[in-house]
Design a protein around this motif. Structure first.
Motif, PDB file in Angstrom:
ATOM      1  N   TYR A 131      12.177  39.452 -16.064  1.00  0.00           N
ATOM      2  CA  TYR A 131      12.169  40.805 -16.631  1.00  0.00           C
ATOM      3  C   TYR A 131      13.284  41.629 -15.970  1.00  0.00           C
ATOM      4  N   PRO A 132      14.499  41.513 -16.458  1.00  0.00           N
ATOM      5  CA  PRO A 132      15.643  42.197 -15.813  1.00  0.00           C
ATOM      6  C   PRO A 132      15.392  43.683 -15.565  1.00  0.00           C
ATOM      7  N   ASN A 133      15.783  44.126 -14.372  1.00  0.00           N
ATOM      8  CA  ASN A 133      15.654  45.527 -13.911  1.00  0.00           C
ATOM      9  C   ASN A 133      14.218  45.935 -13.605  1.00  0.00           C
ATOM     10  N   MET A 134      13.326  44.970 -13.498  1.00  0.00           N
ATOM     11  CA  MET A 134      11.937  45.298 -13.180  1.00  0.00           C
ATOM     12  C   MET A 134      11.790  45.826 -11.759  1.00  0.00           C
ATOM     13  N   THR A 135      12.690  45.400 -10.855  1.00  0.00           N
ATOM     14  CA  THR A 135      12.497  45.705  -9.432  1.00  0.00           C
ATOM     15  C   THR A 135      13.533  46.672  -8.883  1.00  0.00           C
ATOM     16  N   ARG A 136      13.071  47.549  -8.012  1.00  0.00           N
ATOM     17  CA  ARG A 136      13.967  48.261  -7.098  1.00  0.00           C
ATOM     18  C   ARG A 136      14.237  47.325  -5.921  1.00  0.00           C
ATOM     19  N   PRO A 184      10.976  55.760 -11.917  1.00  0.00           N
ATOM     20  CA  PRO A 184      11.828  54.582 -12.100  1.00  0.00           C
ATOM     21  C   PRO A 184      11.253  53.679 -13.192  1.00  0.00           C
ATOM     22  N   VAL A 185      12.083  53.327 -14.167  1.00  0.00           N
ATOM     23  CA  VAL A 185      11.599  52.555 -15.305  1.00  0.00           C
ATOM     24  C   VAL A 185      12.523  51.392 -15.640  1.00  0.00           C
ATOM     25  N   PHE A 186      11.986  50.422 -16.348  1.00  0.00           N
ATOM     26  CA  PHE A 186      12.758  49.358 -16.981  1.00  0.00           C
ATOM     27  C   PHE A 186      12.132  49.141 -18.350  1.00  0.00           C
ATOM     28  N   SER A 187      12.762  48.359 -19.171  1.00  0.00           N
ATOM     29  CA  SER A 187      12.240  48.113 -20.518  1.00  0.00           C
ATOM     30  C   SER A 187      12.197  46.618 -20.782  1.00  0.00           C
ATOM     31  N   TYR A 188      11.085  46.173 -21.343  1.00  0.00           N
ATOM     32  CA  TYR A 188      10.965  44.769 -21.726  1.00  0.00           C
ATOM     33  C   TYR A 188      10.122  44.676 -22.992  1.00  0.00           C
ATOM     34  N   GLY A 235       5.873  51.769  -9.380  1.00  0.00           N
ATOM     35  CA  GLY A 235       6.235  53.067  -9.923  1.00  0.00           C
ATOM     36  C   GLY A 235       6.058  54.197  -8.921  1.00  0.00           C
ATOM     37  N   THR A 236       6.082  55.423  -9.454  1.00  0.00           N
ATOM     38  CA  THR A 236       5.868  56.633  -8.660  1.00  0.00           C
ATOM     39  C   THR A 236       4.835  57.497  -9.369  1.00  0.00           C
ATOM     40  N   GLU A 237       4.522  58.623  -8.752  1.00  0.00           N
ATOM     41  CA  GLU A 237       3.553  59.532  -9.352  1.00  0.00           C
ATOM     42  C   GLU A 237       4.027  60.095 -10.688  1.00  0.00           C
ATOM     43  N   ALA A 238       5.342  59.990 -10.972  1.00  0.00           N
ATOM     44  CA  ALA A 238       5.887  60.527 -12.216  1.00  0.00           C
ATOM     45  C   ALA A 238       5.841  59.527 -13.360  1.00  0.00           C
ATOM     46  N   ASN A 239       5.599  58.249 -13.051  1.00  0.00           N
ATOM     47  CA  ASN A 239       5.414  57.266 -14.125  1.00  0.00           C
ATOM     48  C   ASN A 239       4.093  57.506 -14.833  1.00  0.00           C
ATOM     49  N   SER A 240       4.047  57.164 -16.094  1.00  0.00           N
ATOM     50  CA  SER A 240       2.770  57.248 -16.812  1.00  0.00           C
ATOM     51  C   SER A 240       1.877  56.085 -16.401  1.00  0.00           C
ATOM     52  N   ILE A 241       0.595  56.261 -16.558  1.00  0.00           N
ATOM     53  CA  ILE A 241      -0.355  55.201 -16.226  1.00  0.00           C
ATOM     54  C   ILE A 241      -0.098  53.960 -17.078  1.00  0.00           C
ATOM     55  N   ASP A 242       0.305  54.146 -18.329  1.00  0.00           N
ATOM     56  CA  ASP A 242       0.586  52.995 -19.185  1.00  0.00           C
ATOM     57  C   ASP A 242       1.791  52.205 -18.690  1.00  0.00           C
ATOM     58  N   ALA A 255       6.979  50.612 -15.283  1.00  0.00           N
ATOM     59  CA  ALA A 255       7.355  51.234 -14.010  1.00  0.00           C
ATOM     60  C   ALA A 255       8.021  50.182 -13.126  1.00  0.00           C
ATOM     61  N   GLN A 256       9.169  50.496 -12.575  1.00  0.00           N
ATOM     62  CA  GLN A 256       9.808  49.567 -11.646  1.00  0.00           C
ATOM     63  C   GLN A 256       8.941  49.394 -10.395  1.00  0.00           C
ATOM     64  N   ILE A 257       8.992  48.195  -9.825  1.00  0.00           N
ATOM     65  CA  ILE A 257       8.235  47.915  -8.606  1.00  0.00           C
ATOM     66  C   ILE A 257       9.181  47.847  -7.412  1.00  0.00           C
ATOM     67  N   MET A 258       8.645  48.071  -6.219  1.00  0.00           N
ATOM     68  CA  MET A 258       9.402  47.900  -4.986  1.00  0.00           C
ATOM     69  C   MET A 258       8.528  47.192  -3.957  1.00  0.00           C
ATOM     70  N   ILE A 259       9.048  46.079  -3.429  1.00  0.00           N
ATOM     71  CA  ILE A 259       8.337  45.311  -2.413  1.00  0.00           C
ATOM     72  C   ILE A 259       8.763  45.782  -1.028  1.00  0.00           C
TER      73      ILE A 259
END
Length: 364
Positions: free
Chosen positions: A311-316, A264-268, A339-346, A274-278
């Motif tokens: 940061y629009p779309n930052m969150t799930r 899951p990603v967003f762009s800023y 993020g998830t395991e598929a997101n890059s570390i950066d 990586a999108q975050i989820m609380i």
């Protein structure tokens, strides 16, 4: 003989004059191109050659049969270095971790799917919450209530604690759309796991004047009992630092299948994060010892809404359900998946940096 020598001198003088005139004509003819071109350095060099020389540039076509000057090479290298430094926070050591670009001979190769996950659940002002409890709550009213704790900027006593119940949860080493069979998303290498994200959050908060400590204790040598061990870490820190009011357990999620992972990603500001989820828990019958859950939910909603404003779309969407984890320790205790395991570390570290900015806005 003297007459012959005189004629030879005249011929030499005439020839020299013609050559000089030709050279001057070439320079005058080509200098306007130099100043009008986007590559003036190369054209300036070309201007001082004859019209049929190898540096000639016609119809704005690329220079042929040439090598860039040392100055041009250095300028290009500087631009390249600047781009790399902007995209990556630091050089990471892959020697004991998975390498996407290494040779993976005879290994099965699978897909990574990039998504932006939003708009799911109940809308609360500018954000969303997935209410899995079945409870009918006034989420908008809860969002607009005051926090039940205060943070004081500039004091030297830590007020925020960051830790990891699952310390070894890791990310992809690179931003790629594939992974090989040998990829294993757990590591003690803190360059590639959630500890790097915790570092980014803590650094952002400390820069904003909110004293933050990051406890990197490993709690998941075994999954069994990891929350019992991590709550002991929390209690030890809260005993030592009496002003701690915010306690954040930073994890990463996993979405998809063994053969197709989802990032899951967003762009800023031109960069992917990586999108975050609380995760915010609930305990209506008191069996979890989590009587303050509405205070924590208030904090979660404030983080969620502020993140979407900044940061629009930052969150799930927030995950609101019957669980406690370690959120009962104080009103400012939450579990956040980055993020998830598929997101890059950066991507994950960048999200951590922005999350630190969000938290600073909410807390002060």
């Amino acid at each position: 003989m003297k007459r012959k020598g005189k004629y030879l001198n005249l011929i030499k003088i005439f020839t020299a004059a013609v050559l000089l005139s030709t050279a001057v004509f070439c320079v005058l003819h080509r200098l306007p191109e130099c100043f009008g071109s986007q590559n003036p350095a190369a054209l300036a060099a070309a201007a001082f050659t004859l019209a049929n020389g190898e540096y000639k540039l016609e119809n704005n076509e690329p220079l042929k049969n040439t090598q860039p000057s040392t100055a041009v090479k250095n300028q290009e290298k500087a631009k390249e270095d600047k781009t790399v430094n902007t995209a990556k926070s630091k050089k990471r050591d892959k020697s004991d971790y998975y390498d996407s670009y290494a040779e993976h001979k005879d290994e099965a190769k699978y897909d990574i799917e990039e998504r932006t996950i939003t708009g799911d659940g109940t809308a609360v002002e500018n954000c969303f919450i997935r209410n899995k409890t079945g409870l009918s709550l006034d989420f908008n009213g809860l969002l607009n209530e005051e926090l039940t704790f205060d943070i004081e900027k500039g004091i030297n006593s830590p007020q925020v604690l960051i830790y990891h119940t699952h310390t070894s949860e890791a990310y992809m080493d690179e931003d790629v759309n594939y992974f090989f069979d040998s990829f294993y998303s757990r590591t003690d290498n803190n360059d590639f796991n959630v500890v790097a994200v915790g570092d980014a959050i803590a650094e952002a908060l400390n820069k904003k004047g909110i004293k933050t400590i990051h406890d990197k204790t490993v709690h998941d040598t075994s999954y069994n009992g990891s929350y019992d061990r991590s709550v002991q870490t929390i209690e030890n820190n809260m005993e030592k630092y009496k002003d701690i009011k915010v306690v954040l357990d930073i994890h990463r999620d996993a979405i998809g299948t063994d053969e197709c992972k989802v990032k899951p990603v967003f762009s800023y500001n031109g960069r992917k994060g990586a999108q975050i989820m609380i995760l915010s828990g609930c305990d209506t019958d008191g069996e979890r010892g989590f009587e303050n859950w509405q205070n924590n939910l208030n904090f979660a909603l404030k983080i969620q809404n502020t993140a979407e404003n900044m940061y629009p779309n930052m969150t799930r969407p927030i995950s609101f359900d019957y669980f406690a984890y370690n959120e009962y320790v104080c009103d400012g205790s939450l579990l956040i998946e980055v993020g998830t395991e598929a997101n890059s570390i950066d991507e994950a570290v960048y999200a951590g940096e922005l999350l630190g900015n969000v938290l600073s806005k909410v807390l002060t």
